[in-house]
Design a protein around this motif. Structure first.
Motif, PDB file in Angstrom:
ATOM      1  N   ALA A 182       7.896 -34.804 -10.446  1.00  0.00           N
ATOM      2  CA  ALA A 182       7.945 -35.696  -9.158  1.00  0.00           C
ATOM      3  C   ALA A 182       6.765 -35.361  -8.561  1.00  0.00           C
ATOM      4  CB  ALA A 182       9.305 -35.483  -8.545  1.00  0.00           C
ATOM      5  N   GLU A 183       6.282 -34.151  -8.516  1.00  0.00           N
ATOM      6  CA  GLU A 183       5.111 -33.834  -7.602  1.00  0.00           C
ATOM      7  C   GLU A 183       3.988 -34.362  -8.361  1.00  0.00           C
ATOM      8  OE1 GLU A 183       5.525 -29.555  -7.434  1.00  0.00           O
ATOM      9  OE2 GLU A 183       6.756 -29.377  -5.705  1.00  0.00           O
ATOM     10  N   ALA A 184       3.906 -33.971  -9.926  1.00  0.00           N
ATOM     11  CA  ALA A 184       2.889 -34.518 -10.618  1.00  0.00           C
ATOM     12  C   ALA A 184       2.635 -36.216 -10.310  1.00  0.00           C
ATOM     13  CB  ALA A 184       3.143 -34.299 -12.165  1.00  0.00           C
ATOM     14  N   LYS A 185       3.828 -36.719 -10.425  1.00  0.00           N
ATOM     15  CA  LYS A 185       3.685 -38.304 -10.055  1.00  0.00           C
ATOM     16  C   LYS A 185       3.106 -38.509  -8.863  1.00  0.00           C
ATOM     17  CE  LYS A 185       7.798 -39.768 -13.104  1.00  0.00           C
ATOM     18  NZ  LYS A 185       9.070 -40.129 -12.987  1.00  0.00           N
ATOM     19  N   GLN A 186       3.357 -38.025  -7.845  1.00  0.00           N
ATOM     20  CA  GLN A 186       2.852 -37.914  -6.423  1.00  0.00           C
ATOM     21  C   GLN A 186       1.340 -37.989  -6.549  1.00  0.00           C
ATOM     22  OE1 GLN A 186       4.513 -35.672  -3.170  1.00  0.00           O
ATOM     23  NE2 GLN A 186       4.626 -37.562  -1.867  1.00  0.00           N
ATOM     24  N   ARG A 187       1.073 -36.947  -7.155  1.00  0.00           N
ATOM     25  CA  ARG A 187      -0.495 -36.633  -6.835  1.00  0.00           C
ATOM     26  C   ARG A 187      -1.197 -37.583  -7.805  1.00  0.00           C
ATOM     27  NH1 ARG A 187       1.429 -31.055  -7.764  1.00  0.00           N
ATOM     28  NH2 ARG A 187       1.286 -31.574 -10.060  1.00  0.00           N
ATOM     29  N   LEU A 188      -0.511 -38.325  -8.841  1.00  0.00           N
ATOM     30  CA  LEU A 188      -1.297 -39.307  -9.723  1.00  0.00           C
ATOM     31  C   LEU A 188      -1.444 -40.634  -9.047  1.00  0.00           C
ATOM     32  CD1 LEU A 188       0.017 -38.249 -13.258  1.00  0.00           C
ATOM     33  CD2 LEU A 188      -2.256 -37.957 -12.337  1.00  0.00           C
ATOM     34  N   GLU A 189      -0.023 -40.786  -8.162  1.00  0.00           N
ATOM     35  CA  GLU A 189      -0.252 -42.001  -7.539  1.00  0.00           C
ATOM     36  C   GLU A 189      -1.288 -41.823  -6.481  1.00  0.00           C
ATOM     37  OE1 GLU A 189       2.542 -44.880  -4.459  1.00  0.00           O
ATOM     38  OE2 GLU A 189       3.555 -43.010  -5.608  1.00  0.00           O
ATOM     39  N   THR A 190      -1.301 -40.863  -5.704  1.00  0.00           N
ATOM     40  CA  THR A 190      -2.493 -40.594  -4.590  1.00  0.00           C
ATOM     41  C   THR A 190      -3.972 -40.831  -5.390  1.00  0.00           C
ATOM     42  OG1 THR A 190      -1.049 -39.127  -3.491  1.00  0.00           O
ATOM     43  CG2 THR A 190      -3.504 -38.995  -2.915  1.00  0.00           C
ATOM     44  N   GLU A 191      -4.005 -40.359  -6.370  1.00  0.00           N
ATOM     45  CA  GLU A 191      -5.298 -40.546  -7.274  1.00  0.00           C
ATOM     46  C   GLU A 191      -5.583 -41.779  -7.373  1.00  0.00           C
ATOM     47  OE1 GLU A 191      -7.729 -38.537 -10.892  1.00  0.00           O
ATOM     48  OE2 GLU A 191      -6.027 -37.862 -10.413  1.00  0.00           O
ATOM     49  N   SER A 192      -4.655 -42.389  -8.056  1.00  0.00           N
ATOM     50  CA  SER A 192      -4.720 -43.983  -8.455  1.00  0.00           C
ATOM     51  C   SER A 192      -5.413 -44.677  -7.478  1.00  0.00           C
ATOM     52  CB  SER A 192      -3.404 -44.511  -9.233  1.00  0.00           C
ATOM     53  OG  SER A 192      -3.304 -43.625 -10.393  1.00  0.00           O
ATOM     54  N   ARG A 193      -4.492 -44.669  -6.146  1.00  0.00           N
ATOM     55  CA  ARG A 193      -4.745 -45.316  -4.890  1.00  0.00           C
ATOM     56  C   ARG A 193      -6.239 -45.305  -4.181  1.00  0.00           C
ATOM     57  NH1 ARG A 193      -0.437 -48.276  -3.191  1.00  0.00           N
ATOM     58  NH2 ARG A 193       1.606 -47.842  -4.182  1.00  0.00           N
ATOM     59  N   LEU A 194      -6.411 -43.886  -4.341  1.00  0.00           N
ATOM     60  CA  LEU A 194      -7.853 -43.782  -3.992  1.00  0.00           C
ATOM     61  C   LEU A 194      -9.118 -44.254  -4.748  1.00  0.00           C
ATOM     62  CD1 LEU A 194      -7.431 -39.736  -3.063  1.00  0.00           C
ATOM     63  CD2 LEU A 194      -7.841 -41.948  -1.180  1.00  0.00           C
ATOM     64  N   VAL A 195      -8.892 -44.190  -6.037  1.00  0.00           N
ATOM     65  CA  VAL A 195      -9.625 -44.794  -7.173  1.00  0.00           C
ATOM     66  C   VAL A 195      -9.847 -46.409  -7.010  1.00  0.00           C
ATOM     67  CG1 VAL A 195     -10.452 -45.011  -9.452  1.00  0.00           C
ATOM     68  CG2 VAL A 195      -9.590 -42.728  -8.759  1.00  0.00           C
ATOM     69  N   SER A 196      -8.436 -46.901  -6.667  1.00  0.00           N
ATOM     70  CA  SER A 196      -8.571 -48.350  -6.574  1.00  0.00           C
ATOM     71  C   SER A 196      -9.360 -48.809  -5.273  1.00  0.00           C
ATOM     72  CB  SER A 196      -7.135 -48.752  -6.193  1.00  0.00           C
ATOM     73  OG  SER A 196      -7.026 -50.022  -5.806  1.00  0.00           O
ATOM     74  N   LYS A 197      -9.444 -47.810  -4.110  1.00  0.00           N
ATOM     75  CA  LYS A 197     -10.436 -48.189  -2.997  1.00  0.00           C
ATOM     76  C   LYS A 197     -11.799 -48.187  -3.392  1.00  0.00           C
ATOM     77  CE  LYS A 197      -6.991 -48.765   0.179  1.00  0.00           C
ATOM     78  NZ  LYS A 197      -7.010 -50.047   0.693  1.00  0.00           N
ATOM     79  N   LEU A 198     -12.245 -47.050  -4.354  1.00  0.00           N
ATOM     80  CA  LEU A 198     -13.482 -47.223  -4.821  1.00  0.00           C
ATOM     81  C   LEU A 198     -13.870 -48.600  -5.680  1.00  0.00           C
ATOM     82  CD1 LEU A 198     -13.909 -43.257  -5.861  1.00  0.00           C
ATOM     83  CD2 LEU A 198     -14.692 -44.343  -4.060  1.00  0.00           C
ATOM     84  N   ARG A 199     -12.691 -48.677  -6.362  1.00  0.00           N
ATOM     85  CA  ARG A 199     -13.102 -50.011  -7.317  1.00  0.00           C
ATOM     86  C   ARG A 199     -13.294 -51.365  -6.496  1.00  0.00           C
ATOM     87  NH1 ARG A 199      -8.617 -48.617 -10.708  1.00  0.00           N
ATOM     88  NH2 ARG A 199      -9.064 -47.768 -12.417  1.00  0.00           N
TER      89      ARG A 199
END
Length: 570
Positions: A305-322
């Motif tokens: 669950a913690e890994a999923k939360q970290r990966l979601e945060t990273e994905s959303r941040l990279v989406s802003k860069l995109r």
């Protein structure tokens, strides 16, 4: 239900029941194996699931069991039920060379439940020509001749180049050739066509010079540029042979997927969340996939669950860069190279552009040549060298950018990141940027590839094997620096930089890169290899999540979409 916390999470609906359960499952971070399928009606043994031999109900009950062990058993039974369905073969020929295929040609990286096949109605003469092309070592020349030879025989061209409507090849050179040369008007002359790209069904109409333009979707009004594995046709849309894991990743935020069982309506796949591979049951509605349930060991539930939360945060941040990358690409920001140079003057235009912008002028001059300050839509045409694209992306994602002509007083919008505080002129040099990143380990993680391991991009089979072997070192949002001699300078080495824009959800290899090589654009590794074959990958710079969070705002309720893989210019 309190006693079941940490054992399972609730997801999508299947046969009237929402479920997910804890179970004995793979948690080791092992290399992804080939797709495993069984014979129709059999359930291949999967040691990780430790499934029993008890009778399996056709459907699960509509009442959720209240005891964890009872819930656990029924969840396992549903996985077993699916494994008892008739299995499909996948596309083993494509999967065998998948990483090279999706890295070399710009493609929507699909997963096929069955291999696309040639038109069964093709005549013997057409079949002979098709086989000759598919086996040719000179695909570029062969295809150019075929498109000219059958320019008015579009039915023949479709039979030669499409398989079940897909622009499909299992050879990397051919896939790049198809994407580079084939247009929809080579295949159709109808007023309207459809393009199936991943889980999206797009439509296009014939326009100027017989070319097709999208009539809906995110690329509406833009000319259709086909990607490898696009499906194209007219009339009713046949049953899809593909499944879209890239779109699924934008919803579930896993890192990698490996499929272990395939049926018409379901897939069982291991999805990786950091070090954990989680067996996951997926239901398909055509190409669209929905998570039905997953099996997570109770001891690993919190960590997953913690890994999923970290990966979601990273994905959303990279989406802003995109988003910031796409804005620059859609605006086609020019490369900072004067039309007329006296020696080497790359990087000389940005300062006079900036002066003209602030002084309220519409044009500026350099070496007696004239340049516009804005494009035809009033957007600032900011000149960039390659590393500017990186720095501008960070600033623009954080809200700092030059205002357009019609957006009030000229100036820079206030953002949460201002790189001018760190000698912005020096940051325009790639060597300085690398030192800057190394001096700020709280912002960036810097990896330098040892000289003995580097492979020149032009040695394509060896380079793409290197890329595949090092796939764990690359993520979307990473900055890559390549260096070496170039066709325009056989003496001095030159450095080029770009972002990894997207990766393949199955193999992890980068499939699209974004930057400014004149103008800002999206392209494939194959394109870069052909442009500068003597360069090698020297450095990877990864912006750290904690730093990105200081200037990027994310909304966890925002529904993310898989990023577009085309330039998007009008």
């Amino acid at each position: 239900m309190d006693g079941m916390r940490g054992c399972f999470r609730v997801y999508g609906r299947l046969t009237g029941l929402v479920f997910a359960a804890a179970a004995v499952a793979c948690s080791q971070d092992t290399p992804s194996p080939a797709v495993t399928t069984g014979t129709p009606g059999t359930a291949p043994s999967v040691e990780a699931l430790a499934l029993g031999t008890s009778a399996v109900p056709a459907t699960l009950p509509t009442q959720l069991p209240t005891h964890p062990q009872e819930f656990h058993a029924q969840a396992l039974a549903e996985f077993e039920r699916v494994r008892g369905l008739d299995a499909l073969p996948g596309a083993p020929g494509f999967e065998r060379d998948r990483a090279a295929l999706v890295a070399r040609a710009k493609a929507e990286p699909l997963f096929f439940v069955s291999p696309p096949k040639p038109d069964p109605t093709e005549e013997a003469g057409v079949r002979s020509v098709r086989l000759q092309f598919e086996q040719s070592d000179f695909a570029w020349r062969e295809l150019k001749d075929l498109l000219r030879r059958f320019a008015t025989q579009r039915r023949v061209t479709r039979q030669l180049l499409l398989r079940d409507g897909y622009l499909y090849s299992e050879k990397a050179d051919h896939s790049f050739t198809l994407v580079s040369q084939v247009r929809p008007d080579h295949l159709f002359d109808d007023e309207e066509i459809w393009i199936q790209r991943g889980e999206k069904l797009l439509h296009a109409r014939k326009g100027e010079k017989g070319r097709y333009y999208f009539s809906d979707g995110p690329e509406q009004a833009q000319r259709v540029r086909l990607l490898h594995l696009d499906r194209i046709g007219t009339g009713p849309v046949p049953k899809a042979l593909h499944r879209d894991f890239r779109s699924l990743r934008s919803r579930l935020f896993f890192e990698r997927a490996r499929v272990t069982f395939i049926t018409e309506d379901y897939l069982i796949a291991d999805l990786r969340y950091e070090r954990h591979w989680v067996p996951t049951l997926l239901r398909s509605d055509g190409p669209q996939l929905e998570r039905v349930g997953e099996l997570i060991p109770e001891a690993d539930a919190r960590e997953v669950a913690e890994a999923k939360q970290r990966l979601e945060t990273e994905s959303r941040l990279v989406s802003k860069l995109r988003d910031a990358m796409r804005a620059q690409i859609d605006e086609a920001l020019p490369f900072d190279e004067p039309k007329t140079e006296v020696g080497q003057q790359d990087g000389s235009l940005r300062r006079p552009w900036h002066s003209a912008y602030l002084e309220g002028r519409e044009r500026y001059r350099f070496n007696e040549d004239s340049y516009p300050v804005f494009d035809e839509l009033g957007r600032p045409l900011v000149p960039q060298v390659c590393i500017d694209f990186m720095v501008d992306t960070f600033e623009r994602a954080g809200g700092r950018w030059w205002r357009g002509r019609d957006l009030g007083e000229r100036g820079v919008s206030t953002g949460k990141l201002d790189m001018s505080l760190y000698d912005r002129d020096a940051l325009r040099q790639t060597s300085y940027f690398v030192r800057f990143a190394e001096q700020h380990p709280e912002w960036f993680e810097v990896l330098t590839f040892p000289k003995r391991t580097r492979v020149e991009l032009g040695y394509k089979p060896q380079f793409f094997r290197w890329l595949i072997n090092n796939n764990e070192e690359f993520r979307a949002g990473d900055i890559i620096l390549i260096r070496g001699q170039t066709p325009w300078d056989a003496v001095e080495e030159h450095t080029h930089s770009f972002f990894i824009y997207e990766t393949d959800p199955m193999t992890g290899v980068p499939i699209a890169i974004a930057g400014n090589a004149g103008p800002a654009n999206l392209w494939s590794w194959e394109t870069e290899a052909r442009r500068t074959p003597n360069r090698t990958v020297r450095t990877r710079i990864r912006p750290k999540v904690d730093w990105l969070k200081t200037f990027l705002s994310i909304d966890t309720n925002e529904e993310l979409q898989a990023p577009r893989l085309v330039s998007g210019r009008r």
